[in-house]
Design a protein around this motif. Structure first.
Motif, short mmCIF file in Angstrom:
data_model
loop_
_atom_site.label_atom_id
_atom_site.label_comp_id
_atom_site.label_asym_id
_atom_site.label_seq_id
_atom_site.Cartn_x
_atom_site.Cartn_y
_atom_site.Cartn_z
N GLN A 1 0.84 -1.21 0.00
CA GLN A 1 0.00 0.00 0.00
C GLN A 1 0.86 1.25 0.00
OE1 GLN A 1 -2.43 -0.57 3.44
NE2 GLN A 1 -3.98 -1.75 2.35
N LEU A 2 1.93 1.23 0.78
CA LEU A 2 2.82 2.38 0.84
C LEU A 2 3.48 2.60 -0.52
CD1 LEU A 2 4.21 4.60 2.44
CD2 LEU A 2 5.93 2.94 3.12
N MET A 3 3.91 1.54 -1.15
CA MET A 3 4.51 1.66 -2.47
C MET A 3 3.51 2.22 -3.48
SD MET A 3 7.61 1.01 -2.06
CE MET A 3 8.07 1.11 -3.77
N GLU A 4 2.26 1.77 -3.42
CA GLU A 4 1.23 2.29 -4.32
C GLU A 4 0.99 3.78 -4.06
OE1 GLU A 4 -0.36 0.98 -6.96
OE2 GLU A 4 1.01 -0.70 -6.70
N ASP A 5 0.99 4.17 -2.79
CA ASP A 5 0.81 5.59 -2.45
C ASP A 5 1.97 6.42 -2.99
OD1 ASP A 5 -1.56 5.06 -1.18
OD2 ASP A 5 -0.65 4.95 0.83
N LEU A 6 3.18 5.91 -2.85
CA LEU A 6 4.33 6.66 -3.36
C LEU A 6 4.30 6.76 -4.88
CD1 LEU A 6 7.13 5.32 -0.98
CD2 LEU A 6 5.98 7.53 -0.92
N ARG A 7 3.83 5.69 -5.54
CA ARG A 7 3.68 5.76 -7.00
C ARG A 7 2.65 6.82 -7.38
NH1 ARG A 7 3.59 -0.18 -6.70
NH2 ARG A 7 5.71 -0.86 -7.11
N ALA A 8 1.56 6.88 -6.61
CA ALA A 8 0.53 7.89 -6.88
C ALA A 8 1.09 9.30 -6.70
CB ALA A 8 -0.67 7.67 -5.97
N VAL A 9 1.94 9.48 -5.69
CA VAL A 9 2.55 10.79 -5.46
C VAL A 9 3.42 11.17 -6.65
CG1 VAL A 9 4.26 12.02 -4.05
CG2 VAL A 9 2.46 10.69 -2.94
N VAL A 10 4.19 10.22 -7.14
CA VAL A 10 5.05 10.50 -8.30
C VAL A 10 4.19 10.84 -9.52
CG1 VAL A 10 6.68 9.46 -9.91
CG2 VAL A 10 6.99 9.16 -7.45
N THR A 11 3.15 10.07 -9.74
CA THR A 11 2.26 10.32 -10.88
C THR A 11 1.64 11.70 -10.78
OG1 THR A 11 1.78 7.97 -11.06
CG2 THR A 11 0.24 9.47 -12.12
N ASP A 12 1.18 12.06 -9.58
CA ASP A 12 0.57 13.37 -9.40
C ASP A 12 1.59 14.49 -9.55
OD1 ASP A 12 -1.84 12.31 -6.86
OD2 ASP A 12 -1.90 12.21 -9.06
N ALA A 13 2.82 14.25 -9.11
CA ALA A 13 3.86 15.27 -9.28
C ALA A 13 4.15 15.49 -10.76
CB ALA A 13 5.13 14.84 -8.54
N GLU A 14 4.17 14.40 -11.52
CA GLU A 14 4.36 14.54 -12.96
C GLU A 14 3.20 15.31 -13.60
OE1 GLU A 14 6.93 10.46 -13.72
OE2 GLU A 14 4.78 10.49 -14.17
N ALA A 15 1.99 15.04 -13.14
CA ALA A 15 0.82 15.76 -13.66
C ALA A 15 0.94 17.25 -13.34
CB ALA A 15 -0.47 15.19 -13.08
N LEU A 16 1.44 17.57 -12.15
CA LEU A 16 1.62 18.97 -11.78
C LEU A 16 2.65 19.64 -12.70
CD1 LEU A 16 1.06 21.34 -9.88
CD2 LEU A 16 2.86 20.47 -8.39
N LEU A 17 3.72 18.94 -12.97
CA LEU A 17 4.73 19.50 -13.85
C LEU A 17 4.15 19.78 -15.25
CD1 LEU A 17 7.87 17.39 -12.93
CD2 LEU A 17 7.44 19.79 -12.42
N HIS A 18 3.40 18.83 -15.76
CA HIS A 18 2.79 19.03 -17.08
C HIS A 18 1.76 20.15 -17.05
CE1 HIS A 18 4.76 15.69 -19.03
NE2 HIS A 18 4.40 14.87 -18.05
N ALA A 19 1.00 20.23 -15.97
CA ALA A 19 -0.04 21.27 -15.87
C ALA A 19 0.58 22.66 -15.78
CB ALA A 19 -0.93 21.01 -14.66
N THR A 20 1.66 22.78 -15.05
CA THR A 20 2.28 24.10 -14.90
C THR A 20 3.01 24.52 -16.17
OG1 THR A 20 4.24 23.12 -13.87
CG2 THR A 20 2.52 23.98 -12.40
N ALA A 21 3.42 23.55 -16.96
CA ALA A 21 4.13 23.89 -18.20
C ALA A 21 3.18 24.42 -19.27
CB ALA A 21 4.87 22.68 -18.73
#
Length: 111
Positions: free
Chosen positions: A19-39
């Motif tokens: 579960q922790l690994m899945e949560d960390l993957r979700a954090v990375v995915t969301d961080a990537e989405a933030l980078l794309h959104a801000t660009a």
């Protein structure tokens, strides 16, 4: 917005480590989405991505704290059991320690 319901149900049945690994993957995915959104966007897209990242971080921190507490409790329990065993069987403990020391010494001497 998030993964389908079956993925959520799978996460509920997973071990805390998974579960922790899945949560960390979700954090990375969301961080990537933030980078794309801000660009490419401003306003609502950025706010939505930041909200998802904040929620993912909160969930990951909660699960990390829970996993840490469980690990600490298991470590304390193992220490208690080991302490009781050594007090009840001191000569066995000395013998086991001696055997481990001899094996480690032989392994070091082979190098």
């Amino acid at each position: 917005m998030y993964a389908d319901i079956s993925a959520t149900e799978d996460a509920d049945n997973a071990t805390p480590k998974e579960q922790l690994m899945e949560d960390l993957r979700a954090v990375v995915t969301d961080a990537e989405a933030l980078l794309h959104a801000t660009a490419s966007q401003s306003g609502e897209g950025v706010a939505s991505a930041r909200a998802r990242i904040k929620e993912s971080l909160y969930t990951a921190k909660e699960r990390l704290a829970t996993a840490e507490a469980a690990l600490v409790e298991r470590t304390r329990q193992a220490a208690r059991v080991t302490n009781e065993y050594v007090h009840e069987n001191p000569w066995k403990a000395v013998g086991i320690g001696t055997c481990v020391g001899v094996i480690i010494g032989m392994l070091i001497a082979r190098r």
